[in-house]
Scaffold this motif. Structure first.
Motif, PDB file in Angstrom:
ATOM      1  N   HIS A 170       0.859  -1.178   0.000  1.00  0.00           N
ATOM      2  CA  HIS A 170       0.000   0.000   0.000  1.00  0.00           C
ATOM      3  C   HIS A 170       0.897   1.231   0.000  1.00  0.00           C
ATOM      4  CE1 HIS A 170      -3.921   1.912   1.844  1.00  0.00           C
ATOM      5  NE2 HIS A 170      -3.688   2.297   0.609  1.00  0.00           N
ATOM      6  N   PHE A 171       0.712   2.119  -0.975  1.00  0.00           N
ATOM      7  CA  PHE A 171       1.581   3.282  -1.115  1.00  0.00           C
ATOM      8  C   PHE A 171       0.755   4.514  -1.469  1.00  0.00           C
ATOM      9  CE2 PHE A 171       4.146  -0.394  -2.332  1.00  0.00           C
ATOM     10  CZ  PHE A 171       5.334  -0.191  -1.642  1.00  0.00           C
ATOM     11  N   ARG A 172       1.284   5.666  -1.064  1.00  0.00           N
ATOM     12  CA  ARG A 172       0.802   6.956  -1.546  1.00  0.00           C
ATOM     13  C   ARG A 172       2.022   7.783  -1.914  1.00  0.00           C
ATOM     14  NH1 ARG A 172      -2.720  10.867   2.288  1.00  0.00           N
ATOM     15  NH2 ARG A 172      -1.102  10.115   3.706  1.00  0.00           N
ATOM     16  N   ALA A 173       1.966   8.446  -3.052  1.00  0.00           N
ATOM     17  CA  ALA A 173       3.101   9.241  -3.521  1.00  0.00           C
ATOM     18  C   ALA A 173       2.663  10.675  -3.791  1.00  0.00           C
ATOM     19  CB  ALA A 173       3.688   8.625  -4.783  1.00  0.00           C
ATOM     20  N   PHE A 174       3.591  11.603  -3.587  1.00  0.00           N
ATOM     21  CA  PHE A 174       3.333  13.026  -3.786  1.00  0.00           C
ATOM     22  C   PHE A 174       4.350  13.585  -4.788  1.00  0.00           C
ATOM     23  CE2 PHE A 174       2.316  11.855   0.577  1.00  0.00           C
ATOM     24  CZ  PHE A 174       1.002  12.263   0.693  1.00  0.00           C
ATOM     25  N   TYR A 175       3.845  14.215  -5.814  1.00  0.00           N
ATOM     26  CA  TYR A 175       4.700  14.779  -6.869  1.00  0.00           C
ATOM     27  C   TYR A 175       4.368  16.265  -7.013  1.00  0.00           C
ATOM     28  CZ  TYR A 175       6.469  15.482 -11.679  1.00  0.00           C
ATOM     29  OH  TYR A 175       7.122  15.941 -12.819  1.00  0.00           O
ATOM     30  N   PRO A 176       5.214  17.165  -6.480  1.00  0.00           N
ATOM     31  CA  PRO A 176       4.964  18.602  -6.609  1.00  0.00           C
ATOM     32  C   PRO A 176       5.495  19.139  -7.934  1.00  0.00           C
ATOM     33  CG  PRO A 176       6.861  18.229  -5.206  1.00  0.00           C
ATOM     34  CD  PRO A 176       6.366  16.868  -5.614  1.00  0.00           C
ATOM     35  N   TYR A 177       4.723  20.021  -8.551  1.00  0.00           N
ATOM     36  CA  TYR A 177       5.160  20.613  -9.821  1.00  0.00           C
ATOM     37  C   TYR A 177       4.412  21.916 -10.061  1.00  0.00           C
ATOM     38  CZ  TYR A 177       0.923  18.853 -12.243  1.00  0.00           C
ATOM     39  OH  TYR A 177      -0.367  18.616 -12.650  1.00  0.00           O
ATOM     40  N   GLN A 178       4.818  22.654 -11.082  1.00  0.00           N
ATOM     41  CA  GLN A 178       4.234  23.960 -11.379  1.00  0.00           C
ATOM     42  C   GLN A 178       3.853  24.035 -12.859  1.00  0.00           C
ATOM     43  OE1 GLN A 178       7.647  26.222  -9.744  1.00  0.00           O
ATOM     44  NE2 GLN A 178       6.191  27.177  -8.344  1.00  0.00           N
ATOM     45  N   PRO A 179       2.727  23.465 -13.244  1.00  0.00           N
ATOM     46  CA  PRO A 179       2.330  23.477 -14.656  1.00  0.00           C
ATOM     47  C   PRO A 179       1.850  24.849 -15.104  1.00  0.00           C
ATOM     48  CG  PRO A 179       0.594  22.531 -13.323  1.00  0.00           C
ATOM     49  CD  PRO A 179       1.749  22.761 -12.395  1.00  0.00           C
ATOM     50  N   GLU A 180       2.164  25.182 -16.352  1.00  0.00           N
ATOM     51  CA  GLU A 180       1.739  26.456 -16.923  1.00  0.00           C
ATOM     52  C   GLU A 180       0.486  26.308 -17.785  1.00  0.00           C
ATOM     53  OE1 GLU A 180       2.981  29.378 -16.249  1.00  0.00           O
ATOM     54  OE2 GLU A 180       4.604  28.622 -14.974  1.00  0.00           O
ATOM     55  N   ASN A 181       0.185  25.085 -18.227  1.00  0.00           N
ATOM     56  CA  ASN A 181      -0.968  24.868 -19.083  1.00  0.00           C
ATOM     57  C   ASN A 181      -1.406  23.410 -18.946  1.00  0.00           C
ATOM     58  OD1 ASN A 181       0.743  23.294 -20.947  1.00  0.00           O
ATOM     59  ND2 ASN A 181       1.580  25.294 -21.535  1.00  0.00           N
ATOM     60  N   GLU A 182      -2.474  23.054 -19.647  1.00  0.00           N
ATOM     61  CA  GLU A 182      -3.033  21.714 -19.497  1.00  0.00           C
ATOM     62  C   GLU A 182      -2.083  20.644 -20.015  1.00  0.00           C
ATOM     63  OE1 GLU A 182      -5.965  19.383 -17.786  1.00  0.00           O
ATOM     64  OE2 GLU A 182      -5.668  21.553 -17.739  1.00  0.00           O
ATOM     65  N   LEU A 183      -1.289  20.965 -21.045  1.00  0.00           N
ATOM     66  CA  LEU A 183      -0.310  19.998 -21.538  1.00  0.00           C
ATOM     67  C   LEU A 183       0.702  19.659 -20.456  1.00  0.00           C
ATOM     68  CD1 LEU A 183       0.415  21.196 -25.198  1.00  0.00           C
ATOM     69  CD2 LEU A 183      -0.816  19.139 -24.480  1.00  0.00           C
ATOM     70  N   GLU A 184       1.121  20.669 -19.714  1.00  0.00           N
ATOM     71  CA  GLU A 184       2.084  20.430 -18.641  1.00  0.00           C
ATOM     72  C   GLU A 184       1.434  19.710 -17.461  1.00  0.00           C
ATOM     73  OE1 GLU A 184       4.214  23.941 -17.570  1.00  0.00           O
ATOM     74  OE2 GLU A 184       5.015  24.247 -19.593  1.00  0.00           O
ATOM     75  N   VAL A 185       0.131  19.928 -17.274  1.00  0.00           N
ATOM     76  CA  VAL A 185      -0.586  19.163 -16.250  1.00  0.00           C
ATOM     77  C   VAL A 185      -0.537  17.682 -16.606  1.00  0.00           C
ATOM     78  CG1 VAL A 185      -2.844  18.669 -15.229  1.00  0.00           C
ATOM     79  CG2 VAL A 185      -2.119  21.033 -15.551  1.00  0.00           C
ATOM     80  N   ASN A 186      -0.868  17.359 -17.855  1.00  0.00           N
ATOM     81  CA  ASN A 186      -0.866  15.960 -18.291  1.00  0.00           C
ATOM     82  C   ASN A 186       0.530  15.357 -18.237  1.00  0.00           C
ATOM     83  OD1 ASN A 186      -3.617  16.001 -18.768  1.00  0.00           O
ATOM     84  ND2 ASN A 186      -3.386  16.652 -20.886  1.00  0.00           N
ATOM     85  N   ALA A 187       1.536  16.144 -18.611  1.00  0.00           N
ATOM     86  CA  ALA A 187       2.913  15.651 -18.549  1.00  0.00           C
ATOM     87  C   ALA A 187       3.320  15.365 -17.104  1.00  0.00           C
ATOM     88  CB  ALA A 187       3.866  16.669 -19.176  1.00  0.00           C
ATOM     89  N   GLY A 188       2.865  16.214 -16.188  1.00  0.00           N
ATOM     90  CA  GLY A 188       3.170  15.997 -14.778  1.00  0.00           C
ATOM     91  C   GLY A 188       2.513  14.744 -14.233  1.00  0.00           C
TER      92      GLY A 188
END
Length: 207
Positions: A170-188
Motif C-alpha cells: 500500500h503506497f501513496r506518492a506526492f509529486y509537486p510541480y508547477q504546470p503552466e498549461n493543461e499539456l504540462e498538467v498531463n505531462a506531470g
C-alpha cells in the motif's frame, strides 16, 4: 502514456473499484467543499487502461514480477491545485528536491524519496495529527500536508494498493510541480505515475 512495452504474459488481475468521486459542481468546482481544487482522474482518462499501464510499468521496473500473480486493488491519481492561488513564489528543482529530502529524512523508513516523488509505504498513518490537510481530512484521496510540500506547487497524489502473491502493498506518492498549461498538467501526471511505480518497485520483497 505512449511507448509502453506490454508484458509477454498477463500477470495483473484487476480488482479496482469503480470511480466514486463527486462531480465538478459538488467537488472540484465547489468552493465550499473540502475537495475544491482537487481533481480525480477518472478511469476513462487513462490510455492504455490503468491496469495495463500499471502492468507495463511494473514489469519494466522489475521484470521478475511477471512470474507472480499481482492483484491490483487501487490505482487512483488526484491533482491537487487547491493552494495555487495562495502561493506564487517559484522554487528551482533543487529547492523542491531538497524540501522533499528533508521531509523524508525526518520521518521513519516508511517515507522515502525517489527522484522527484515522496513515497509513503504506510499511507494510513497520520504523521502530522495537529496540522490541517490541504483537502479533506481522512478521505484518503488527494489531500496532503502543506508542511511536506514546497510552497507554490500543485501536487499530484498517487495511490497504489496491490498484492504480489500473498504479500500486500500500500503506497501513496506526492509529486509537486508547477504546470503552466493543461499539456504540462498531463505531462506531470504521466511523470508522477511513472516515477511512483518505479519507486514502489524498489520496495517489493523477494524479487
Amino acid at each position: 502514456m505512449t511507448n509502453l512495452t506490454s508484458p509477454t504474459k498477463p500477470f495483473v488481475v484487476d480488482r479496482t473499484s469503480a470511480d466514486d468521486y463527486p462531480g465538478f459542481a459538488t467537488g472540484y468546482g465547489n468552493i465550499y467543499s473540502c475537495r475544491y481544487g482537487i481533481r480525480h482522474q477518472p478511469a476513462d482518462a487513462y490510455s492504455p487502461p490503468k491496469t495495463d499501464m500499471f502492468a507495463a510499468l511494473l514489469a519494466d521496473a522489475v521484470p521478475a514480477v511477471t512470474n507472480h500473480r499481482v492483484v491490483l486493488r487501487r490505482f487512483d491519481v488526484y491533482v491537487n491545485e487547491r493552494l495555487r492561488s495562495l502561493h506564487r513564489a517559484g522554487d528551482a528543482i533543487g529547492g523542491v528536491a531538497g524540501q522533499l529530502a528533508k521531509e523524508a529524512s525526518r520521518t521513519d523508513d516508511a517515507v522515502y524519496l525517489f527522484e522527484k516523488v515522496l513515497i509513503d509505504a504506510e499511507p494510513t498513518v497520520d504523521r502530522h495529527p495537529d496540522e490541517n490537510k490541504v483537502g479533506c481530512d481522512d478521505k484518503q484521496e488527494g489531500e496532503y500536508y502543506a508542511s511536506e510540500m514546497p510552497a507554490g506547487h500543485d501536487v499530484v497524489v498517487v495511490w497504489l494498493r496491490f498484492n504480489v502473491g500473498d504479500q500486500p502493498y500500500h503506497f501513496r506518492a506526492f509529486y509537486p510541480y508547477q504546470p503552466e498549461n493543461e499539456l504540462e498538467v498531463n505531462a506531470g501526471i504521466t511523470d508522477a505515475i511513472k516515477l511512483t511505480v518505479r519507486g514502489v518497485a524498489q520496495r517489493l520483497e523477494g524479487l
